[in-house]
Design a protein around this motif. Structure first.
Motif, PDB file in Angstrom:
ATOM      1  N   LYS A   1       0.918  -1.308   0.157  1.00 12.20           N
ATOM      2  CA  LYS A   1       0.045  -0.017  -0.118  1.00 12.20           C
ATOM      3  C   LYS A   1       0.824   1.380  -0.037  1.00 12.20           C
ATOM      4  CE  LYS A   1      -3.908   2.093   2.672  1.00 12.20           C
ATOM      5  NZ  LYS A   1      -4.661   2.180   3.606  1.00 12.20           N
ATOM      6  N   VAL A   2       0.395   2.131  -0.876  1.00  9.94           N
ATOM      7  CA  VAL A   2       1.421   3.392  -0.992  1.00  9.94           C
ATOM      8  C   VAL A   2       0.498   4.526  -0.597  1.00  9.94           C
ATOM      9  CG1 VAL A   2       2.692   4.860  -2.490  1.00  9.94           C
ATOM     10  CG2 VAL A   2       2.577   2.422  -2.870  1.00  9.94           C
ATOM     11  N   THR A   3       0.801   5.480   0.101  1.00  9.48           N
ATOM     12  CA  THR A   3      -0.042   6.542   0.520  1.00  9.48           C
ATOM     13  C   THR A   3       0.712   7.874   0.238  1.00  9.48           C
ATOM     14  OG1 THR A   3      -1.129   5.222   2.258  1.00  9.48           O
ATOM     15  CG2 THR A   3      -1.691   7.490   2.148  1.00  9.48           C
ATOM     16  N   PHE A   4       0.160   8.654  -0.588  1.00 12.17           N
ATOM     17  CA  PHE A   4       0.944  10.086  -0.830  1.00 12.17           C
ATOM     18  C   PHE A   4       0.214  11.173  -0.355  1.00 12.17           C
ATOM     19  CE2 PHE A   4       2.335   7.944  -4.720  1.00 12.17           C
ATOM     20  CZ  PHE A   4       3.901   8.548  -4.842  1.00 12.17           C
ATOM     21  N   THR A   5       1.047  11.977   0.320  1.00 12.83           N
ATOM     22  CA  THR A   5       0.695  13.229   0.836  1.00 12.83           C
ATOM     23  C   THR A   5       1.342  14.488  -0.122  1.00 12.83           C
ATOM     24  OG1 THR A   5       0.723  12.386   3.134  1.00 12.83           O
ATOM     25  CG2 THR A   5       0.699  14.631   3.012  1.00 12.83           C
ATOM     26  N   ILE A   6       0.511  15.310  -0.582  1.00  9.25           N
ATOM     27  CA  ILE A   6       0.997  15.991  -1.701  1.00  9.25           C
ATOM     28  C   ILE A   6       0.595  17.392  -1.377  1.00  9.25           C
ATOM     29  CG2 ILE A   6       1.082  16.839  -4.128  1.00  9.25           C
ATOM     30  CD1 ILE A   6       1.060  13.659  -4.700  1.00  9.25           C
ATOM     31  N   ASP A   7       1.427  18.332  -1.537  1.00  8.56           N
ATOM     32  CA  ASP A   7       1.329  20.032  -1.393  1.00  8.56           C
ATOM     33  C   ASP A   7       1.307  20.627  -2.593  1.00  8.56           C
ATOM     34  OD1 ASP A   7       0.388  22.361  -0.618  1.00  8.56           O
ATOM     35  OD2 ASP A   7       2.063  22.472   0.721  1.00  8.56           O
ATOM     36  N   ALA A   8       0.393  21.139  -3.175  1.00  7.84           N
ATOM     37  CA  ALA A   8       0.660  21.556  -4.554  1.00  7.84           C
ATOM     38  C   ALA A   8      -0.493  22.497  -5.078  1.00  7.84           C
ATOM     39  CB  ALA A   8       0.734  20.488  -5.659  1.00  7.84           C
ATOM     40  N   ASP A   9      -0.136  23.182  -6.056  1.00 10.53           N
ATOM     41  CA  ASP A   9      -1.163  24.444  -6.594  1.00 10.53           C
ATOM     42  C   ASP A   9      -2.130  23.693  -7.439  1.00 10.53           C
ATOM     43  OD1 ASP A   9      -0.208  26.500  -5.253  1.00 10.53           O
ATOM     44  OD2 ASP A   9       1.469  27.038  -6.821  1.00 10.53           O
ATOM     45  N   ALA A  10      -2.812  22.640  -6.872  1.00 12.05           N
ATOM     46  CA  ALA A  10      -3.876  22.022  -7.480  1.00 12.05           C
ATOM     47  C   ALA A  10      -5.040  21.489  -6.769  1.00 12.05           C
ATOM     48  CB  ALA A  10      -3.243  21.046  -8.392  1.00 12.05           C
ATOM     49  N   SER A  11      -6.106  21.414  -7.555  1.00  9.23           N
ATOM     50  CA  SER A  11      -7.276  20.676  -6.687  1.00  9.23           C
ATOM     51  C   SER A  11      -6.816  19.320  -5.987  1.00  9.23           C
ATOM     52  CB  SER A  11      -8.523  20.720  -7.436  1.00  9.23           C
ATOM     53  OG  SER A  11      -8.325  19.928  -8.355  1.00  9.23           O
ATOM     54  N   GLN A  12      -7.732  18.924  -5.244  1.00  8.06           N
ATOM     55  CA  GLN A  12      -7.478  17.288  -4.702  1.00  8.06           C
ATOM     56  C   GLN A  12      -7.731  16.332  -5.975  1.00  8.06           C
ATOM     57  OE1 GLN A  12      -6.554  16.182  -1.993  1.00  8.06           O
ATOM     58  NE2 GLN A  12      -7.219  13.907  -2.008  1.00  8.06           N
ATOM     59  N   GLN A  13      -8.718  16.757  -6.871  1.00  8.63           N
ATOM     60  CA  GLN A  13      -9.017  15.976  -8.042  1.00  8.63           C
ATOM     61  C   GLN A  13      -7.732  15.848  -9.083  1.00  8.63           C
ATOM     62  OE1 GLN A  13     -12.539  17.336 -10.169  1.00  8.63           O
ATOM     63  NE2 GLN A  13     -12.501  15.462 -11.381  1.00  8.63           N
ATOM     64  N   ASP A  14      -7.014  17.156  -9.118  1.00  8.87           N
ATOM     65  CA  ASP A  14      -5.990  16.942  -9.908  1.00  8.87           C
ATOM     66  C   ASP A  14      -4.751  16.481  -9.576  1.00  8.87           C
ATOM     67  OD1 ASP A  14      -7.322  18.737 -11.859  1.00  8.87           O
ATOM     68  OD2 ASP A  14      -6.719  20.645 -11.468  1.00  8.87           O
ATOM     69  N   ILE A  15      -4.767  16.446  -8.181  1.00 15.39           N
ATOM     70  CA  ILE A  15      -3.633  15.717  -7.441  1.00 15.39           C
ATOM     71  C   ILE A  15      -3.920  14.072  -7.632  1.00 15.39           C
ATOM     72  CG2 ILE A  15      -2.625  15.288  -5.213  1.00 15.39           C
ATOM     73  CD1 ILE A  15      -3.005  18.200  -4.407  1.00 15.39           C
TER      74      ILE A  15
END
Lengths: 182, 182
Positions: free
Chosen positions: B140-154
């Motif tokens: 299982k892989v879980t990503f935590t991403i902070d980016a200039d994008a919506s949750q959907q785009d991420i």
């Protein structure tokens, strides 16, 4: 029988096998890695803790691994490529197996070397051709072993190592991988 | 469009994609690892050279990786276990993919972290129960991403990374692995 000294505590492993027969829950391990993006395709992955024998465990030291792409992929080559880590795992798993089986069979090893080659058509990952897979086309491992044993016995060592190898199984058979965003 | 700076040279990758359409032989890579047994289940694996773009290539520096078993397996823990190297490869491959796709889609990343967990019933490798596989039960892989994008785009970034990941493919689909003795 001559005492062989390959440095594997086979007695402890045989005792663990007996103990786990009546305690399957203790055999449930969880291995963990934590990866942080650095820049470009460079990341660092840290490994220290894992779960097993019913409780949290730790490696003696934290290990950190850099991965990147080479300069021919227009990257900075701050580490080996992710797919090369699979070859490290395969080579080391089969080698550990050879040592363990040799110890169990009373075969003294003098040297064990493995060369691993993974053929990879990068048109898959680049999206050039959707019929080309992303991973390896095939992988070849060649052992050179110096040991107090016949060629036949050495080949049997390697075959048994393959039969019990975690990484050989993980590469030759499918595993379910779930990827989620927190 | 705002210029995003994730550090991935997407232009070079897109040019490579075009170039390899008419030169499939240049896309045939061979990745290599050389492993030496040290003692017990401890080995060191070295990576430097590889073949690609029609010729021998080299990483800037030679990388050396120790693998061993932990103390709970009656070993000396001189390095992570072989199977943990698969998690390093998976985390770093998917992370590199997220960065590349983000760059291509004009999404500025601030941070990307991945935690990977591989469930492993060690009764397989110990030979306790032949119905238990040697490799991971699942990963299982879980990503935590902070980016200039919506949750959907991420989520779409992560999905596309998975779709083009060499290591994700290598773990979820079977690969032919040949093991020989020289």
């Amino acid at each position: 029988m001559t005492t062989v000294v390959n440095g594997v505590n086979v007695q402890a492993l045989l005792e663990a096998r007996e103990a786990l027969k009546s305690a399957p829950e203790a055999a449930q391990f969880t291995w963990r890695a934590n990866s942080k993006w650095q820049k470009g395709v460079h990341s660092t992955t840290t490994i220290q803790g894992f779960f097993g024998l019913g409780q949290e465990q730790n490696h003696k030291t934290e290990a950190v691994f850099d991965a990147d792409h080479p300069e021919v992929f227009a990257a900075e080559d701050n580490g080996i490529t992710p797919i090369e880590y699979l070859l490290v795992g395969l080579a080391s798993c089969l080698t550990a197996g050879v040592a363990s089986v040799a110890q169990n069979r009373g075969i003294q090893l003098r040297s064990v070397e493995a060369t691993v080659e993974g053929a990879h058509d990068i048109r898959g990952i680049l999206g050039v051709d959707s019929d080309v897979r992303n991973g390896f086309n095939d992988v070849k491992v060649t052992f050179t072993i110096d040991a107090d044993a016949s060629q036949q016995d050495i080949e049997a060592l390697v075959a048994q190592s393959q039969k019990r190898s975690a990484v050989f199984d993980a590469l030759t058979n499918p595993t379910n991988v779930t990827v989620e965003v927190a």
